[in-house]
Design a protein around this motif. Structure first.
Motif, PDB file in Angstrom:
ATOM      1  N   GLY A  10       5.500 -18.598  23.088  1.00  0.00           N
ATOM      2  CA  GLY A  10       4.370 -19.158  23.811  1.00  0.00           C
ATOM      3  C   GLY A  10       3.373 -18.118  24.240  1.00  0.00           C
ATOM      4  N   SER A  11       3.774 -16.866  24.346  1.00  0.00           N
ATOM      5  CA  SER A  11       2.865 -15.812  24.787  1.00  0.00           C
ATOM      6  C   SER A  11       2.023 -15.263  23.664  1.00  0.00           C
ATOM      7  CB  SER A  11       3.680 -14.664  25.397  1.00  0.00           C
ATOM      8  OG  SER A  11       4.489 -14.073  24.407  1.00  0.00           O
ATOM      9  N   GLY A  12       2.296 -15.691  22.423  1.00  0.00           N
ATOM     10  CA  GLY A  12       1.561 -15.150  21.295  1.00  0.00           C
ATOM     11  C   GLY A  12       2.150 -13.879  20.768  1.00  0.00           C
ATOM     12  N   ARG A  13       3.173 -13.323  21.440  1.00  0.00           N
ATOM     13  CA  ARG A  13       3.830 -12.111  20.962  1.00  0.00           C
ATOM     14  C   ARG A  13       5.118 -12.501  20.250  1.00  0.00           C
ATOM     15  NH1 ARG A  13       1.832  -7.477  23.344  1.00  0.00           N
ATOM     16  NH2 ARG A  13       0.379  -7.830  25.043  1.00  0.00           N
ATOM     17  N   PHE A  14       5.558 -11.622  19.373  1.00  0.00           N
ATOM     18  CA  PHE A  14       6.736 -11.935  18.593  1.00  0.00           C
ATOM     19  C   PHE A  14       7.863 -11.021  19.017  1.00  0.00           C
ATOM     20  CE2 PHE A  14       2.991 -12.919  16.120  1.00  0.00           C
ATOM     21  CZ  PHE A  14       3.215 -14.261  15.878  1.00  0.00           C
ATOM     22  N   ARG A 360      -0.534 -35.535  26.958  1.00  0.00           N
ATOM     23  CA  ARG A 360      -0.427 -35.412  28.405  1.00  0.00           C
ATOM     24  C   ARG A 360      -0.475 -33.941  28.825  1.00  0.00           C
ATOM     25  NH1 ARG A 360       4.752 -39.426  29.588  1.00  0.00           N
ATOM     26  NH2 ARG A 360       3.764 -41.392  28.904  1.00  0.00           N
ATOM     27  N   ALA A 361      -1.553 -33.546  29.475  1.00  0.00           N
ATOM     28  CA  ALA A 361      -1.700 -32.193  30.026  1.00  0.00           C
ATOM     29  C   ALA A 361      -1.341 -31.123  28.991  1.00  0.00           C
ATOM     30  CB  ALA A 361      -0.844 -32.020  31.272  1.00  0.00           C
ATOM     31  N   VAL A 362      -1.898 -31.254  27.792  1.00  0.00           N
ATOM     32  CA  VAL A 362      -1.559 -30.348  26.687  1.00  0.00           C
ATOM     33  C   VAL A 362      -2.364 -29.055  26.802  1.00  0.00           C
ATOM     34  CG1 VAL A 362      -1.800 -30.012  24.207  1.00  0.00           C
ATOM     35  CG2 VAL A 362      -0.781 -32.107  25.087  1.00  0.00           C
ATOM     36  N   THR A 363      -1.648 -27.948  26.784  1.00  0.00           N
ATOM     37  CA  THR A 363      -2.259 -26.613  26.753  1.00  0.00           C
ATOM     38  C   THR A 363      -1.677 -25.855  25.572  1.00  0.00           C
ATOM     39  OG1 THR A 363      -2.590 -26.539  29.148  1.00  0.00           O
ATOM     40  CG2 THR A 363      -2.514 -24.424  27.983  1.00  0.00           C
ATOM     41  N   ALA A 364      -2.545 -25.166  24.817  1.00  0.00           N
ATOM     42  CA  ALA A 364      -2.076 -24.443  23.627  1.00  0.00           C
ATOM     43  C   ALA A 364      -2.887 -23.177  23.459  1.00  0.00           C
ATOM     44  CB  ALA A 364      -2.197 -25.316  22.377  1.00  0.00           C
ATOM     45  N   GLN A 365      -2.204 -22.146  22.965  1.00  0.00           N
ATOM     46  CA  GLN A 365      -2.827 -20.848  22.720  1.00  0.00           C
ATOM     47  C   GLN A 365      -2.895 -20.571  21.233  1.00  0.00           C
ATOM     48  OE1 GLN A 365      -0.236 -18.212  24.873  1.00  0.00           O
ATOM     49  NE2 GLN A 365      -1.301 -18.503  26.809  1.00  0.00           N
ATOM     50  N   ASN A 366      -3.768 -19.613  20.879  1.00  0.00           N
ATOM     51  CA  ASN A 366      -3.824 -19.189  19.480  1.00  0.00           C
ATOM     52  C   ASN A 366      -2.912 -17.989  19.290  1.00  0.00           C
ATOM     53  OD1 ASN A 366      -5.177 -17.029  20.604  1.00  0.00           O
ATOM     54  ND2 ASN A 366      -7.145 -17.464  19.636  1.00  0.00           N
ATOM     55  N   THR A 371      -6.002 -18.920  25.286  1.00  0.00           N
ATOM     56  CA  THR A 371      -5.829 -20.354  25.513  1.00  0.00           C
ATOM     57  C   THR A 371      -7.005 -21.102  24.896  1.00  0.00           C
ATOM     58  OG1 THR A 371      -4.607 -19.975  27.557  1.00  0.00           O
ATOM     59  CG2 THR A 371      -5.554 -22.155  27.236  1.00  0.00           C
ATOM     60  N   VAL A 372      -6.706 -21.969  23.949  1.00  0.00           N
ATOM     61  CA  VAL A 372      -7.745 -22.726  23.241  1.00  0.00           C
ATOM     62  C   VAL A 372      -7.912 -24.109  23.852  1.00  0.00           C
ATOM     63  CG1 VAL A 372      -8.441 -23.651  20.998  1.00  0.00           C
ATOM     64  CG2 VAL A 372      -7.262 -21.461  21.124  1.00  0.00           C
ATOM     65  N   LEU A 373      -6.806 -24.752  24.191  1.00  0.00           N
ATOM     66  CA  LEU A 373      -6.854 -26.071  24.829  1.00  0.00           C
ATOM     67  C   LEU A 373      -6.218 -25.971  26.198  1.00  0.00           C
ATOM     68  CD1 LEU A 373      -5.777 -28.351  21.836  1.00  0.00           C
ATOM     69  CD2 LEU A 373      -8.095 -27.969  22.679  1.00  0.00           C
ATOM     70  N   ARG A 374      -6.871 -26.588  27.201  1.00  0.00           N
ATOM     71  CA  ARG A 374      -6.377 -26.500  28.579  1.00  0.00           C
ATOM     72  C   ARG A 374      -6.250 -27.902  29.177  1.00  0.00           C
ATOM     73  NH1 ARG A 374     -10.306 -22.640  28.008  1.00  0.00           N
ATOM     74  NH2 ARG A 374      -9.726 -20.468  28.410  1.00  0.00           N
ATOM     75  N   GLY A 375      -5.047 -28.312  29.442  1.00  0.00           N
ATOM     76  CA  GLY A 375      -4.824 -29.562  30.159  1.00  0.00           C
ATOM     77  C   GLY A 375      -5.469 -30.778  29.537  1.00  0.00           C
ATOM     78  N   PRO A 409       2.597 -27.636  21.508  1.00  0.00           N
ATOM     79  CA  PRO A 409       1.819 -27.108  22.647  1.00  0.00           C
ATOM     80  C   PRO A 409       2.638 -26.104  23.444  1.00  0.00           C
ATOM     81  CG  PRO A 409       2.644 -29.300  23.147  1.00  0.00           C
ATOM     82  CD  PRO A 409       2.999 -29.037  21.705  1.00  0.00           C
ATOM     83  N   ASP A 410       1.950 -25.237  24.137  1.00  0.00           N
ATOM     84  CA  ASP A 410       2.630 -24.295  25.022  1.00  0.00           C
ATOM     85  C   ASP A 410       3.089 -24.975  26.302  1.00  0.00           C
ATOM     86  OD1 ASP A 410       2.292 -21.389  23.837  1.00  0.00           O
ATOM     87  OD2 ASP A 410       0.436 -22.467  23.441  1.00  0.00           O
ATOM     88  N   SER A 411       2.415 -26.020  26.672  1.00  0.00           N
ATOM     89  CA  SER A 411       2.857 -26.847  27.792  1.00  0.00           C
ATOM     90  C   SER A 411       2.270 -28.235  27.590  1.00  0.00           C
ATOM     91  CB  SER A 411       2.413 -26.257  29.137  1.00  0.00           C
ATOM     92  OG  SER A 411       1.006 -26.238  29.237  1.00  0.00           O
ATOM     93  N   GLY A 412       2.842 -29.209  28.278  1.00  0.00           N
ATOM     94  CA  GLY A 412       2.409 -30.579  28.084  1.00  0.00           C
ATOM     95  C   GLY A 412       3.238 -31.283  27.028  1.00  0.00           C
ATOM     96  N   GLU A 413       2.858 -32.495  26.717  1.00  0.00           N
ATOM     97  CA  GLU A 413       3.643 -33.312  25.796  1.00  0.00           C
ATOM     98  C   GLU A 413       2.732 -34.166  24.937  1.00  0.00           C
ATOM     99  OE1 GLU A 413       6.622 -33.211  24.238  1.00  0.00           O
ATOM    100  OE2 GLU A 413       7.638 -33.410  26.175  1.00  0.00           O
ATOM    101  N   VAL A 414       3.146 -34.381  23.683  1.00  0.00           N
ATOM    102  CA  VAL A 414       2.455 -35.282  22.756  1.00  0.00           C
ATOM    103  C   VAL A 414       3.428 -36.402  22.418  1.00  0.00           C
ATOM    104  CG1 VAL A 414       1.239 -35.490  20.563  1.00  0.00           C
ATOM    105  CG2 VAL A 414       1.167 -33.321  21.811  1.00  0.00           C
ATOM    106  N   LEU A 415       2.975 -37.661  22.579  1.00  0.00           N
ATOM    107  CA  LEU A 415       3.854 -38.809  22.372  1.00  0.00           C
ATOM    108  C   LEU A 415       3.246 -39.762  21.350  1.00  0.00           C
ATOM    109  CD1 LEU A 415       3.587 -38.237  25.755  1.00  0.00           C
ATOM    110  CD2 LEU A 415       5.640 -39.658  25.658  1.00  0.00           C
TER     111      LEU A 415
END
Length: 606
Positions: A10-14, A360-366, A371-375, A409-415
């Motif tokens: 989730g941090s973008g690091r491997f 629902r409250a989807v946040t995702a990073q590249n 952070t590309v999408l916030r909440g 997503p890094d946080s949130g949920e897709v249903l």
């Protein structure tokens, strides 16, 4: 695009594997052990053949010595004795030749079998990881690892079997020297620490060189794949020379590490050449002294000289050890790929068909951790179409990937229909969601295979119906063999390729259809007909469309306007059009669409 999972990256690091050592070392070692077990019977047979050849090679000097002693003795006393020993020597030479031929054939087939297993294992894992693997390593780097590094790692089982025999030869020769006379073995053992030090230094220095050499190879392969993919742009820009320089930028490093590898190997060989003759001379001198004291026969002197050569066979050990080092370095690079976790799926199935998608409250990073999408909160009721618009970089394609779980997503949920996508069974999810992309990959042998690509494939009548819906049926029938035309011999325009991609999505017949800028290459008339069918209300099927044209957004039931990673507004296109910032999203297209009304989504084109 972020294709990371909050459970892993989730941090973008491997991350590196737990414990010490370079990334991939632990997984690489486990992979080599698994490849060896996979070829266990062959490896055991190869080890047996190698050891049998070593044993025959150790018996030969003693037999030659006995034959020489028998020939030098009175031949009339026992004429058959010398003949028998000569026959024994001849038989050993023939056995060595047969064993060597069998070892060569079996070694090659073992290498091929292990390489095929590694490639199948890694290819399945890469496809299981999904797009995230390509984003982490790049297509060219992945191909270099799955082709070149897998072939080098595949030699490990046979090399390991040969290494046992290479170690058995000097150990057996020392034992043979001891049996001839313990003093010969003791003289030789005095120089063994030097030989061991040479081998340890070679292994240590060679490992570093091989790792850096392979890393440079991977960077060249990655840059070359990028250049091949952008060949038209390079040709149009006249930048071929510049691209060649970019691709070959790691070449000096590759050359430097290659020369360093040769120097390491050459230094080890030179040190071995310096030590081995001294040991052989010491053994031979001791044997000669014992011969003058009548404690050795001439035949035993001959055997001792041959065993001294076998005992100092550092060159064979260096070769085997070098091959094993290359295999381990390649396995480490394969292990890095295996460290990227496969996408995990659940076991749940979908309830009665509704086709409703909810974020629902989807946040995702590249990949870079931005952070590309916030909440993001969105709901697409079943049977309706939502167009997603926004400036470049607003996160439209990432949102489309999240909607069908091509990314997590890094946080949130897709249903989907109330069930989180993470909890869905893999086949259930893929049957439920259909995708169409801006540049669809035309996979399959024929055009019909391309449209029906998926598991399970749709029946032929649905394939043709989907092609008609996507306005692809006419140009497909004009191809030399219609739907049976091989894709490789079907030069298609960008719009035709997009129509095939749309037809493939329509043929899936799922409860959610996602179009990621899949209409951008269509002409206006074709787009009108396709969107007529696409935006027609279909119970139990929701549709999410990434739109760059105002005409596409106008026909949707609602529009989600992304701005700065958030949903700025959701509403009808005609309602949002009143805002200048919304009109600016469509750029030059805005002036041509200023008169859109809410009714235009039902087919009106100004």
């Amino acid at each position: 695009m972020s294709l990371t999972s909050p459970r892993s990256h989730g941090s973008g690091r491997f991350p590196t594997p737990s414990g010490e050592g370079p990334p991939g070392a632990s997984r690489g070692g486990a992979l080599l052990r698994a490849a060896t077990r996979h070829s266990g019977v062959r490896c055991a047979t190869l080890t047996f053949l190698s050891l049998a050849g070593t044993a025959a090679g150790l018996l030969l000097p003693a037999s030659l010595g006995r034959a020489l002693d028998a020939l030098l003795a009175d031949p009339l006393a026992d004429p058959s004795r010398a003949t028998n020993w000569v026959l024994y020597c001849t038989a050993l030479v023939l056995v060595l030749a047969v064993l060597d031929a069998c070892e060569t054939v079996l070694g090659a087939t073992t290498n091929a079998r292990a390489t095929a297993w590694l490639r199948e294992r890694l290819t399945g894992h890469v496809l299981g990881v999904g797009p995230r693997a390509g984003h982490r390593f790049g297509p060219g780097e992945l191909v270099a690892r799955l082709v070149g590094n897998a072939a080098q790692a595949g030699t490990a089982p046979a090399t390991l079997a040969g290494l046992f025999a290479a170690l058995a030869a000097p150990l057996g020769a020392i034992v043979a020297l001891w049996l001839i006379d313990p003093r010969l073995a003791l003289v030789f053992l005095g120089g063994v620490p030097v030989v061991v030090a040479v081998l340890r230094a070679f292994a240590r220095n060679s490992s570093r060189c091989v790792a850096r050499y392979q890393d440079a190879q991977g960077r060249i392969a990655g840059a070359l794949a990028e250049a091949i993919g952008g060949a038209r742009t390079i040709a149009a820009g006249g930048t071929a020379d510049k691209e060649v320089a970019r691709i070959l930028r790691p070449l000096p490093e590759l050359s430097r590490e290659g020369h360093r590898m040769w120097r390491v190997q050459g230094r080890a060989a030179a040190q071995a050449v310096g030590v081995a003759p001294l040991l052989q001379i010491a053994v031979l001198a001791t044997a000669g002294l014992l011969l003058t004291q009548h404690r050795l026969s001439v035949g035993e002197l001959l055997a001792a000289s041959r065993y001294a050569v076998l005992a100092t066979g550092v060159g064979v050990l260096v070769g085997r050890l070098g091959g094993l080092i290359e295999a381990r370095a390649s396995a480490r690079r394969l292990g890095e790929v295996l460290e990227e976790p496969e996408t995990a799926y659940g076991t749940r199935h979908l309830p009665s068909r509704q086709g409703q998608l909810e974020l629902r409250a989807v946040t995702a990073q590249n990949r870079g951790g931005r952070t590309v999408l916030r909440g993001v909160d969105l709901v697409i009721p079943g049977g309706t179409t939502l167009a997603v618009v926004g400036r470049s970089g607003a996160g439209k394609s990432l949102l489309a990937a999240l909607a069908g779980r091509l990314a997590d997503p890094d946080s949130g949920e897709v249903l989907l229909d109330g069930v989180p996508l993470r909890e869905l069974d893999r086949h259930t999810l893929r049957r439920a969601v259909g995708y169409a992309f801006e540049r669809p990959a035309l996979l399959g042998e024929t055009i019909e295979d391309t449209i029906g690509f998926g598991h399970p494939p749709p029946p032929p009548d649905r394939v043709r119906e989907a092609a008609r819906t996507a306005r692809a049926d006419d140009f497909v029938r004009r191809l030399p063999h219609g739907y049976a035309t091989p894709c490789a011999s079907s030069p298609l325009s960008g719009g035709e390729a997009q129509r095939l991609g749309l037809a493939r999505a329509f043929a899936r017949g799922g409860r959610l259809l996602i179009l990621d800028d899949a209409l951008s290459s269509l002409d206006t008339v074709t787009e009108h007909h396709v969107t007529e069918a696409l935006f027609r209300r279909t119970p139990g099927c929701g549709r999410l469309v990434v739109a760059h044209r105002a005409s596409t957004a106008a026909r949707a039931d609602s529009v989600a306007w992304l701005d700065g990673g958030r949903v700025r507004a959701v509403g009808r296109h005609a309602e949002l059009w009143a805002q200048p910032e919304y009109r600016a999203v469509f750029g030059s297209d805005a002036g041509d669409n200023a008169n859109y009304t809410g009714d235009e989504r039902n087919g009106g084109i100004p």
